[in-house]
Design a protein around this motif. Structure first.
Motif, PDB file in Angstrom:
ATOM      1  N   THR A  16      -4.239  17.615  -6.832  1.00 44.22           N
ATOM      2  CA  THR A  16      -4.264  16.162  -6.997  1.00 44.22           C
ATOM      3  C   THR A  16      -3.144  15.504  -6.188  1.00 44.22           C
ATOM      4  OG1 THR A  16      -5.236  16.235  -9.198  1.00 44.22           O
ATOM      5  CG2 THR A  16      -3.940  14.289  -8.669  1.00 44.22           C
ATOM      6  N   GLY A  17      -3.479  14.415  -5.530  1.00 35.79           N
ATOM      7  CA  GLY A  17      -2.476  13.676  -4.776  1.00 35.79           C
ATOM      8  C   GLY A  17      -3.112  12.734  -3.783  1.00 35.79           C
ATOM      9  N   VAL A  18      -2.273  12.015  -3.083  1.00 35.34           N
ATOM     10  CA  VAL A  18      -2.738  11.187  -1.972  1.00 35.34           C
ATOM     11  C   VAL A  18      -2.632  12.026  -0.711  1.00 35.34           C
ATOM     12  CG1 VAL A  18      -2.400   9.077  -0.673  1.00 35.34           C
ATOM     13  CG2 VAL A  18      -1.961   9.095  -3.136  1.00 35.34           C
ATOM     14  N   TYR A  19      -3.741  12.137  -0.014  1.00 34.01           N
ATOM     15  CA  TYR A  19      -3.798  12.945   1.197  1.00 34.01           C
ATOM     16  C   TYR A  19      -3.698  12.038   2.419  1.00 34.01           C
ATOM     17  CZ  TYR A  19      -4.842  17.173  -1.375  1.00 34.01           C
ATOM     18  OH  TYR A  19      -4.751  18.266  -2.219  1.00 34.01           O
ATOM     19  N   TYR A  20      -2.780  12.392   3.305  1.00 33.12           N
ATOM     20  CA  TYR A  20      -2.522  11.598   4.498  1.00 33.12           C
ATOM     21  C   TYR A  20      -2.870  12.401   5.752  1.00 33.12           C
ATOM     22  CZ  TYR A  20       0.315   8.624   1.452  1.00 33.12           C
ATOM     23  OH  TYR A  20       0.753   7.796   0.444  1.00 33.12           O
ATOM     24  N   CYS A  21      -3.446  11.725   6.674  1.00 36.26           N
ATOM     25  CA  CYS A  21      -3.707  12.273   7.993  1.00 36.26           C
ATOM     26  C   CYS A  21      -2.527  11.887   8.893  1.00 36.26           C
ATOM     27  CB  CYS A  21      -5.018  11.668   8.497  1.00 36.26           C
ATOM     28  SG  CYS A  21      -5.447  12.043  10.187  1.00 36.26           S
ATOM     29  N   ALA A  22      -2.089  12.804   9.737  1.00 37.72           N
ATOM     30  CA  ALA A  22      -0.971  12.538  10.641  1.00 37.72           C
ATOM     31  C   ALA A  22      -1.300  13.078  12.021  1.00 37.72           C
ATOM     32  CB  ALA A  22       0.296  13.183  10.097  1.00 37.72           C
TER      33      ALA A  22
END
Length: 114
Positions: free
Chosen positions: A87-93
């Motif tokens: 669970t979490g906020v997934y970020y693209c980089a």
């Protein structure tokens, strides 16, 4: 400048699967997925270089697969057998700069429940 937009986040039960997408304005650089959970630092989940070398954090090895489709300008993260701790906020980089990445998306929420 690279613009990134994540999608695909959802609420799923433990054991379920999700596939995240990140639409990029260009795919010239190495790219990565990070996640952040409340009270924790942003964590590198997986990365893929421009020549397709991949890395995974230990907790997701064998369950997550990162891929990139340069012609579609899209980065993917296929997540299987999801656990509560995913669970979490997934970020693209995109575009590594030292130990960090230069460009970031806004994030997409993944919630895994029992």
């Amino acid at each position: 400048q690279v613009r990134l937009q994540e999608s695909g986040g959802d609420s799923v039960q433990a054991g379920g699967d999700l596939k995240l997408s990140c639409a990029a304005s260009n795919m010239l650089c190495g790219m990565a997925w990070y996640r952040q959970t409340p009270g924790k630092q942003r964590e590198l989940v997986s990365s893929i270089s421009s020549d397709l070398i991949t890395t995974y954090t230990d907790s997701v090895k064998g369950r997550f697969t990162i891929s990139r489709h340069n012609a579609e300008k899209t980065l993917y993260l296929e997540m299987k057998s999801l656990k509560l701790e995913d669970t979490g906020v997934y970020y693209c980089a995109a575009c590594r700069s030292g130990i960090d990445y230069k460009y970031w998306g806004q994030g997409t929420q993944v919630t895994v429940s029992s």
